[in-house]
Scaffold this motif. Structure first.
Motif, PDB file in Angstrom:
ATOM      1  N   LYS A 253       0.814  -1.211   0.000  1.00  0.00           N
ATOM      2  CA  LYS A 253       0.000   0.000   0.000  1.00  0.00           C
ATOM      3  C   LYS A 253       0.848   1.260   0.000  1.00  0.00           C
ATOM      4  O   LYS A 253       0.468   2.276  -0.592  1.00  0.00           O
ATOM      5  CB  LYS A 253      -0.933  -0.010   1.214  1.00  0.00           C
ATOM      6  N   THR A 254       2.002   1.206   0.649  1.00  0.00           N
ATOM      7  CA  THR A 254       2.847   2.395   0.696  1.00  0.00           C
ATOM      8  C   THR A 254       3.379   2.779  -0.680  1.00  0.00           C
ATOM      9  O   THR A 254       3.762   3.924  -0.907  1.00  0.00           O
ATOM     10  CB  THR A 254       4.032   2.176   1.651  1.00  0.00           C
ATOM     11  N   ILE A 255       3.401   1.806  -1.604  1.00  0.00           N
ATOM     12  CA  ILE A 255       3.880   2.075  -2.965  1.00  0.00           C
ATOM     13  C   ILE A 255       2.733   2.464  -3.885  1.00  0.00           C
ATOM     14  O   ILE A 255       2.804   3.458  -4.611  1.00  0.00           O
ATOM     15  CB  ILE A 255       4.618   0.844  -3.534  1.00  0.00           C
ATOM     16  N   PHE A 256       1.654   1.696  -3.855  1.00  0.00           N
ATOM     17  CA  PHE A 256       0.588   1.856  -4.847  1.00  0.00           C
ATOM     18  C   PHE A 256      -0.507   2.829  -4.416  1.00  0.00           C
ATOM     19  O   PHE A 256      -1.381   3.161  -5.216  1.00  0.00           O
ATOM     20  CB  PHE A 256      -0.019   0.496  -5.180  1.00  0.00           C
ATOM     21  N   VAL A 257      -0.477   3.278  -3.152  1.00  0.00           N
ATOM     22  CA  VAL A 257      -1.427   4.299  -2.696  1.00  0.00           C
ATOM     23  C   VAL A 257      -0.602   5.445  -2.124  1.00  0.00           C
ATOM     24  O   VAL A 257      -0.496   5.619  -0.907  1.00  0.00           O
ATOM     25  CB  VAL A 257      -2.387   3.724  -1.638  1.00  0.00           C
ATOM     26  N   PRO A 258       0.027   6.231  -2.988  1.00  0.00           N
ATOM     27  CA  PRO A 258       0.954   7.270  -2.512  1.00  0.00           C
ATOM     28  C   PRO A 258       0.232   8.396  -1.793  1.00  0.00           C
ATOM     29  O   PRO A 258      -0.886   8.762  -2.145  1.00  0.00           O
ATOM     30  CB  PRO A 258       1.612   7.772  -3.811  1.00  0.00           C
ATOM     31  N   ARG A 259       0.900   8.931  -0.779  1.00  0.00           N
ATOM     32  CA  ARG A 259       0.349  10.065  -0.030  1.00  0.00           C
ATOM     33  C   ARG A 259       1.155  11.336  -0.234  1.00  0.00           C
ATOM     34  O   ARG A 259       0.750  12.410   0.201  1.00  0.00           O
ATOM     35  CB  ARG A 259       0.303   9.736   1.464  1.00  0.00           C
ATOM     36  N   THR A 260       2.309  11.215  -0.879  1.00  0.00           N
ATOM     37  CA  THR A 260       3.175  12.373  -1.067  1.00  0.00           C
ATOM     38  C   THR A 260       2.496  13.391  -1.978  1.00  0.00           C
ATOM     39  O   THR A 260       1.979  13.046  -3.048  1.00  0.00           O
ATOM     40  CB  THR A 260       4.511  11.949  -1.696  1.00  0.00           C
ATOM     41  N   THR A 261       2.489  14.641  -1.550  1.00  0.00           N
ATOM     42  CA  THR A 261       1.876  15.704  -2.346  1.00  0.00           C
ATOM     43  C   THR A 261       2.521  15.770  -3.726  1.00  0.00           C
ATOM     44  O   THR A 261       3.745  15.799  -3.852  1.00  0.00           O
ATOM     45  CB  THR A 261       2.022  17.060  -1.631  1.00  0.00           C
ATOM     46  N   GLY A 262       1.693  15.786  -4.744  1.00  0.00           N
ATOM     47  CA  GLY A 262       2.173  15.842  -6.116  1.00  0.00           C
ATOM     48  C   GLY A 262       2.298  14.478  -6.768  1.00  0.00           C
ATOM     49  O   GLY A 262       2.436  14.390  -7.988  1.00  0.00           O
TER      50      GLY A 262
END
Length: 640
Positions: free
Chosen positions: A363-372
């Motif tokens: 999930k940390t790869i395919f559901v990114p939370r980083t702005t942009g």
């Protein structure tokens, strides 16, 4: 213990007297545990960490609680110690330890025996007789499944799941361990309710999974519709109180961001532990929980007090600290599965137990939370909508294929989902149109939409009596959505879908990403089940409830991507041990793939199941150019 002088003996005697009424003193001075991974020490003192002091406060303040927890936090040891304290220092207590099987419950009771024996062995020789005597196995009423405390007439009894034992007794407390692993948990909980309503204790602990009874109680979810019954009465997850904040200039200057985060985390830990009992008890419980790392509290719509304890509650596991940053990668490698890590450590309820649709799901790869980097709607690009139909559940995904011009490639961004339980295609069509009109208006007005569906979409929709709307596809066409369907072979299209989740752009971004709004798709991709009798790989659940998410994504990826999109892509690597990566070779026999090879690291060229064995395109998507929208029959109350 070492030989003590009179002052030390007096100190321990005072501690013992305080521990009789204060569970925190009992825990930090008199509870000893064992570590099966450490061969060098027989007994270890219970670690006095801030999270356990906060949980002691929770124990004193709440009679009935559910706890959703990460593993390896000693939460079971904690509550064993609490129920043992309750049984030792109060009269006429009848507490139960419940687990899936009798032997599991006996193993929990053995922890209470271990704690008791530790006090008898290490403490009583110093301060003299203190604890009530326990009947030994073989004495009358003394057995492996219970501890009987003679002087106080209290009992702790181990019982299996269900309601076979509880109705026969007037219970004082019930500790139910691993609630989500108990198929008959709901029956046992219901049997205990009359006693709970008369101020008996109940503690349910476990790592919650999708549709179990414990999960539905904690998250107030309707069993049939899987929808939340109502808003929480109280929720510290929406409260941002920082009553534990380092004073200005209290931390060293010139720290890096990582060092500053660690210094702040350790300051909070030490602050909670250093407060006097009076200062600690004076803090309102909601403020205390909202300000303590790793713990959350909510009271459901139905009034159930629930808590979540994440591994970051332990400073030695929190990535904000140096020890935590070392522990997390090692713990992930030992777990060997991204799905198990998400389930057991991150308490991610959007994954299910079983083989995931995407074997390398992270999930940390395919559901990114980083702005942009997170998915976002581009009103100058077409929408791609993928449908799947069913009697229990139907739904769709809304996505865009976003060009990455510097690499002459594209990224598929899945923006949103619509999943309806217990509803049918007319309701889905209505929901989709409302979503498009409210959130994707530019694409909807310009008819800039591609739609795809199950090849069986032309079958009759059993819920409609209007003969002009006698199939799923025609129901969608009636509102201006014209889905194409292509009869992909399941093995080939599943293989291609998984291939896409192994690939990334040259700048490191995955070829496919999902928005956090796609909670159902994230759940199924991360842990869809398989038919146990067949062992088929992929996205099938034996009751048919979890297959739709895999189908939706499969139709989407196989229609949106072709061989030109993935030339030059690279293979994703992360912390987890992966299943072998396979890529289909263009060798076909009666439409089925017959050859496989391993994808090498570096740029790859993957197959496309829409090509024949000579590499020719089998079909082209039909452009959706009809602009006229027709209303659904008034039977479904659709308003344009």
């Amino acid at each position: 213990m070492k030989r003590m002088n009179s002052e030390q003996i007096e100190l321990w005697t005072t501690r013992a007297k305080i521990a009789e009424r204060d569970p925190w003193w009992w825990l930090k001075y008199f509870v000893f545990t064992k570590d099966e991974h450490d061969k060098s020490v027989r007994r270890k003192p219970f670690p006095p960490k801030a999270i356990y002091r906060v949980l002691c406060r929770v124990w004193r303040q709440y009679q009935e609680i559910f706890i959703d927890k990460s593993r390896q936090l000693m939460i079971t040891w904690f509550f064993v110690a609490m129920y043992l304290h309750d049984s030792l220092f109060n009269y006429n207590r009848r507490n139960f330890f419940q687990s899936k099987k009798q032997e599991d419950a006996n193993a929990i009771l053995d922890r209470a025996r271990f704690i008791y024996d530790g006090v008898m062995e290490l403490i009583e020789p110093v301060i003299g007789t203190w604890l009530p005597r326990v009947k030994k196995v073989g004495e009358k009423s003394g057995s492996n499944d219970r501890m009987v405390f003679l002087e106080v007439d209290s009992i702790i009894q181990a019982i299996p799941q269900g309601d076979d034992v509880i109705p026969s007794y007037t219970l004082s407390g019930l500790f139910s361990d691993e609630t989500s692993l108990q198929p008959r948990f709901e029956a046992g909980y219901a049997a205990a309710m009359p006693a709970i309503d008369r101020d008996a204790r109940f503690t349910g602990v476990g790592t919650s999974y999708g549709n179990t009874a414990a999960y539905r109680i904690m998250y107030c979810m309707d069993e049939k519709t899987r929808r939340i019954k109502g808003p929480n009465q109280i929720d510290t997850r929406t409260i941002k109180r920082n009553i534990f904040e380092p004073p200005p200039n209290s931390l060293p200057a010139n720290l890096t961001p990582e060092q500053l985060a660690e210094a702040r985390r350790l300051w909070i830990e030490n602050k909670i532990l250093s407060l006097s009992d009076e200062e600690f008890d004076a803090i309102p419980i909601l403020d205390l929980i909202a300000s303590t790392p790793g713990i959350e509290h909510w009271i459901t719509f139905e009034g159930t007090s629930c808590f979540s304890v994440h591994y970051t509650a332990d400073p030695e596991k929190d990535p904000a600290t140096e020890k935590g940053r070392q522990w997390v990668p090692e713990a992930k490698r030992r777990m060997k599965s991204a799905v198990r890590w998400e389930q057991h450590m991150e308490m991610n309820h959007n994954v299910s137990e079983g083989r995931p649709v995407i074997s390398n799901w992270d999930k940390t790869i395919f559901v990114p939370r980083t702005t942009g980097q997170e998915p976002c709607y581009h009103d100058d690009l077409p929408l791609h909508i993928s449908f799947d139909f069913g009697t229990i559940c139907c739904g769709c995904a809304i996505a865009q294929k976003v060009p990455v011009e510097e690499f002459n490639m594209s990224q598929l961004q899945i923006l949103d989902e619509i999943i309806l339980w217990g509803s049918h295609t007319p309701a889905l069509a209505e929901a989709v149109v409302k979503k498009l009109e409210s959130e994707f208006i530019r694409s909807w007005q310009n008819n800039d939409i591609f739609a795809y569906c199950d090849p069986n979409g032309n079958r009759q929709e059993a819920t409609t009596s209007d003969r002009s709307l006698n199939s799923h596809v025609k129901i969608l066409e009636a509102v201006g959505i014209y889905p194409d369907s292509f009869p992909f072979g399941v093995p080939e299209s599943t293989e291609f879908m998984e291939t896409m989740f192994y690939l990334k752009l040259p700048d490191g971004r995955p070829m496919v990403i999902l928005s956090e709004q796609c909670s159902y798709l994230i759940q199924v991709l991360g842990g869809g089940l398989v038919y146990p009798e067949s062992g088929k790989p992929g996205y099938y659940d034996k009751d048919g409830q979890n297959d739709h998410g895999g189908d939706i994504v499969r139709y989407l990826i196989n229609n949106v991507f072709d061989e030109t999109d993935i030339e030059g892509a690279e293979v994703i690597e992360s912390d987890y041990v992966r299943m072998p990566i396979r890529q289909t070779v263009g060798q076909y026999s009666s439409g089925r793939v017959t050859g496989y090879k391993t994808i090498p690291t570096g740029p790859v060229k993957a197959f496309n199941p829409r090509q024949d064995r000579f590499g020719r395109r089998l079909t082209e998507p039909r452009q959706k150019t009809r602009s006229a929208r027709r209303l659904l029959t008034s039977r479904y109350n659709y308003v344009s």
